[in-house]
Structures are given as structure tokens and as C-alpha cells.
Write a protein that holds these residues in place. Structure first.
Motif, PDB file in Angstrom:
ATOM      1  N   ALA A  94       0.919  -1.195  -0.095  1.00  0.00           N
ATOM      2  CA  ALA A  94      -0.119  -0.188  -0.076  1.00  0.00           C
ATOM      3  C   ALA A  94       0.896   1.461  -0.028  1.00  0.00           C
ATOM      4  O   ALA A  94       2.091   1.281   0.591  1.00  0.00           O
ATOM      5  CB  ALA A  94      -0.886  -0.037   1.318  1.00  0.00           C
ATOM      6  N   ASP A  95       0.369   2.407  -0.676  1.00  0.00           N
ATOM      7  CA  ASP A  95       0.838   3.441  -0.460  1.00  0.00           C
ATOM      8  C   ASP A  95       0.601   4.071   0.811  1.00  0.00           C
ATOM      9  O   ASP A  95      -0.496   5.154   0.878  1.00  0.00           O
ATOM     10  CB  ASP A  95       0.767   4.437  -1.778  1.00  0.00           C
ATOM     11  N   ILE A  96       1.313   4.258   1.650  1.00  0.00           N
ATOM     12  CA  ILE A  96       0.849   4.854   2.925  1.00  0.00           C
ATOM     13  C   ILE A  96       1.298   6.013   3.354  1.00  0.00           C
ATOM     14  O   ILE A  96       2.345   6.325   3.190  1.00  0.00           O
ATOM     15  CB  ILE A  96       1.529   3.744   4.176  1.00  0.00           C
ATOM     16  N   PRO A 192      -1.816  -1.093  11.440  1.00  0.00           N
ATOM     17  CA  PRO A 192      -2.353   0.140  11.006  1.00  0.00           C
ATOM     18  C   PRO A 192      -3.425   0.121  10.285  1.00  0.00           C
ATOM     19  O   PRO A 192      -3.465  -0.605   9.365  1.00  0.00           O
ATOM     20  CB  PRO A 192      -1.415   1.351  10.647  1.00  0.00           C
ATOM     21  N   LEU A 193      -4.473   1.041  10.603  1.00  0.00           N
ATOM     22  CA  LEU A 193      -5.462   1.350   9.448  1.00  0.00           C
ATOM     23  C   LEU A 193      -5.056   2.823   8.940  1.00  0.00           C
ATOM     24  O   LEU A 193      -4.467   3.474   9.351  1.00  0.00           O
ATOM     25  CB  LEU A 193      -6.606   1.891  10.233  1.00  0.00           C
ATOM     26  N   VAL A 194      -4.635   2.517   7.555  1.00  0.00           N
ATOM     27  CA  VAL A 194      -3.876   3.652   7.058  1.00  0.00           C
ATOM     28  C   VAL A 194      -4.750   4.519   5.732  1.00  0.00           C
ATOM     29  O   VAL A 194      -5.828   3.976   5.347  1.00  0.00           O
ATOM     30  CB  VAL A 194      -2.487   3.070   6.025  1.00  0.00           C
ATOM     31  N   ILE A 195      -4.329   5.451   5.742  1.00  0.00           N
ATOM     32  CA  ILE A 195      -4.751   6.565   4.583  1.00  0.00           C
ATOM     33  C   ILE A 195      -3.722   6.355   3.435  1.00  0.00           C
ATOM     34  O   ILE A 195      -2.656   6.823   3.554  1.00  0.00           O
ATOM     35  CB  ILE A 195      -4.828   7.940   5.010  1.00  0.00           C
ATOM     36  N   THR A 196      -4.129   5.854   2.355  1.00  0.00           N
ATOM     37  CA  THR A 196      -3.359   5.759   1.113  1.00  0.00           C
ATOM     38  C   THR A 196      -3.107   7.074   0.623  1.00  0.00           C
ATOM     39  O   THR A 196      -3.833   7.983   0.735  1.00  0.00           O
ATOM     40  CB  THR A 196      -3.832   4.738   0.274  1.00  0.00           C
ATOM     41  N   LEU A 201      -8.933   4.473   2.919  1.00  0.00           N
ATOM     42  CA  LEU A 201      -8.639   3.818   4.054  1.00  0.00           C
ATOM     43  C   LEU A 201      -8.533   2.358   3.932  1.00  0.00           C
ATOM     44  O   LEU A 201      -9.596   1.820   3.169  1.00  0.00           O
ATOM     45  CB  LEU A 201      -9.499   4.470   5.281  1.00  0.00           C
ATOM     46  N   LEU A 202      -7.523   2.026   4.446  1.00  0.00           N
ATOM     47  CA  LEU A 202      -7.158   0.417   4.281  1.00  0.00           C
ATOM     48  C   LEU A 202      -6.736  -0.272   5.397  1.00  0.00           C
ATOM     49  O   LEU A 202      -5.807   0.479   6.205  1.00  0.00           O
ATOM     50  CB  LEU A 202      -5.977   0.247   3.032  1.00  0.00           C
ATOM     51  N   ALA A 203      -7.289  -1.463   5.877  1.00  0.00           N
ATOM     52  CA  ALA A 203      -6.708  -2.282   6.804  1.00  0.00           C
ATOM     53  C   ALA A 203      -5.542  -3.016   6.455  1.00  0.00           C
ATOM     54  O   ALA A 203      -5.644  -4.093   5.773  1.00  0.00           O
ATOM     55  CB  ALA A 203      -7.666  -2.966   7.613  1.00  0.00           C
ATOM     56  N   VAL A 204      -4.397  -2.594   6.530  1.00  0.00           N
ATOM     57  CA  VAL A 204      -3.276  -3.424   6.427  1.00  0.00           C
ATOM     58  C   VAL A 204      -2.699  -4.354   7.386  1.00  0.00           C
ATOM     59  O   VAL A 204      -1.723  -5.285   6.916  1.00  0.00           O
ATOM     60  CB  VAL A 204      -1.863  -2.408   5.737  1.00  0.00           C
TER      61      VAL A 204
END
Length: 284
Positions: A94-96, A192-196, A201-204
């Protein structure tokens, strides 16, 4: 019972929580096929039920198929905190841009579940709680009413989440609550739950701990138990329906009833001893 990351995220996905494309691999060849299928770059993540995987070399990024092969071979050869790595999760990288913590657990003192969020995602939440507790925002959930939308908004505002992400955050928080209840969990955590970079929002990463007393309702999940984390004595006790936990002391305990077992351990400690185990062979 702890669930591996790959299955925790699979459950999250069933409740509408977005996760990266990814699959489980047990060999370098399988990992290469998965990487080719989902596209590079990928993250290869050891599946062991302990923290500190990244610091131990158990999480690596691969940009080519040869890198996937090499990294998978290296990770499968690892033993992390005494646990052998038997499989890896190959996820699309993912592009975090931002990392957030979101989790639900039981608050025994309040006698109800508590949902927690923090802008300090991607690190051990216990460390955050110890050093900077003010960074963790909490809301207790009425188990009869469930998670309310205003509580999700309170969490989002409390961690200074940009308003354009509040709706997506609310859906993820509600999905996490439904996963927690539906699986009879004692912990459901996205860290983390990230914002890309695309503003999604993505659960990585994900973690779930299930209530052993409710596993009779989840026979499919019971089959996923990782015996590597259990002592042989604990496995044998479970087979006979006994509650046994090995401890570090040298005074064995065989007690009828969990309450009496805890009291017995307390008395041993009071007089300077150390219990070798917790054992409840059944109350009256």
C-alpha cells in the motif's frame, strides 16, 4: 484463541472493511504465483502469533519475482520469539501516507466493550498507552445498543482525522464492531489502518483474539488454532476439557473452580511462592 493476521483480515473483509489483495503461501513458488497475480510491489509477512515481526526480519517488501523468492525463503527459515514461521502472507503493498490505530476489546472494569482509536498507529498500542495515554481516544459501547454513529464521529474528531474521511472511518468502525460481536472476540484490532496516497482507508494489518468459551459456536475457527503457541500440557488439557495455563513457578495447583484456583495462586504468591500453573478441573 488468537487468529493469524491473514484470517483476521479475511473476517474483517466479510464485514465490509477494505483490505489489500493478498493470499497465503507456504512455499516460495506459491508466493511468486500470488505476487504475479496481485501485482508488484508486494509485502511478504510472516504469520506467527507474536509481535515484533518487522524488527525480526519477518516483514519484507519485494519488487520483483526473484526478490519474492529470496525473501520468502529467508522468512520461512526464521524462528521469531521461539515460534517457527510456517507460512507467509503475500499482500499488495500500500502507498501509506498516514497510520491510525483502531481496536475493540473488553473493559472488565466498565463491564462493556470499549472502542479505541489513536493517531499513533503502526506501533504497539500498549507502548502508546504507557508513554502518551492522551493519544488514545476511547468510547464504551452499550452491548445492547451497539456502536453508534456519533461515537465513530467522536473518535474521528478526537484523533484529528480529516473530515473527508469520517464517513469511511465510520463504516470501518461499524464493520469492526460487527466482526467483534459476530466472532465472539475479546479483541479485534486494526493496526495500522492507513490512509493511502489515493485518499482511501485500508486495513493493512489485523489481529483477533476469540473467547475460548464461545468456540463451540465457531467450529470453523477452532480448526485454525495454531498449536505452535501452546504448551504441550495445555494442548493435552484442552483435549480433556480442562482449563490449564503453564506458568513459571514451581508449585503445582490442581483446583476445582476458577475462582478458587485464582485464590489459591494469590495465597501462594502472598507467602512468597510462585505457582507453576493455573488449572481449573471443574467447579461444583
Amino acid at each position: 484463541m488468537k487468529l493469524h493476521e491473514y484470517y483476521s483480515k479475511r473476517i474483517f473483509s466479510e464485514y465490509g472493511i477494505p483490505i489489500p489483495p493478498g493470499e497465503l503461501a507456504k512455499t516460495p513458488t506459491e508466493a511468486q504465483k500470488i505476487a504475479k497475480k496481485i501485482g508488484f510491489p508486494v509485502v511478504i509477512k510472516s504469520q506467527v502469533l507474536v509481535g515484533g515481526r518487522g524488527k525480526s526480519g519477518g516483514i519484507r517488501v519485494a519488487k520483483t519475482s526473484p526478490e519474492v523468492k529470496q525473501h520468502t525463503e529467508d522468512i520461512l527459515a526464521l524462528t521469531i520469539k521461539g515460534l517457527p514461521v510456517r507460512m507467509v502472507l503475500v499482500d499488495q503493498a500500500a502507498d501509506i501516507k498516514t497510520e491510525i490505530y483502531l481496536g475493540i476489546t473488553n473493559d472488565r472494569a466498565a463491564r462493556k466493550p470499549v472502542i479505541m482509536a489513536s493517531a499513533a498507529g503502526g506501533v504497539d498500542i500498549e507502548e502508546v498507552a504507557h508513554k502518551t495515554p492522551e493519544k488514545i481516544i476511547k468510547c464504551h459501547i452499550d452491548p445492547l445498543m451497539g456502536l453508534q454513529s456519533y461515537q465513530s464521529r467522536d473518535l474521528a474528531a478526537g484523533i484529528d482525522l480529516p473530515r473527508e474521511h469520517w464517513r469511511a472511518f465510520g463504516k470501518i468502525a461499524l464493520g469492526l464492531w460487527k466482526a467483534y460481536v459476530g466472532s465472539d472476540a475479546t479483541l479485534a484490532e486494526i493496526n495500522p489502518l492507513v490512509i493511502t496516497g489515493d485518499g482511501e482507508l485500508l486495513a493493512v494489518d489485523g489481529k483477533m483474539v476469540l473467547d475460548d468459551n464461545a468456540l463451540f459456536r465457531h467450529t470453523d475457527l477452532e480448526e485454525l488454532r495454531d498449536l505452535d503457541v501452546d504448551q504441550e500440557a495445555e494442548i493435552r488439557a484442552r483435549e480433556h476439557g480442562l482449563s490449564f495455563i503453564k506458568l513459571d513457578g514451581d508449585i503445582g495447583c490442581m483446583v476445582n473452580g476458577a475462582g478458587l484456583a485464582m485464590t489459591t495462586m494469590d495465597i501462594i504468591k502472598l507467602f512468597g511462592g510462585e505457582p507453576a500453573n493455573f488449572l481449573d478441573i471443574g467447579g461444583g
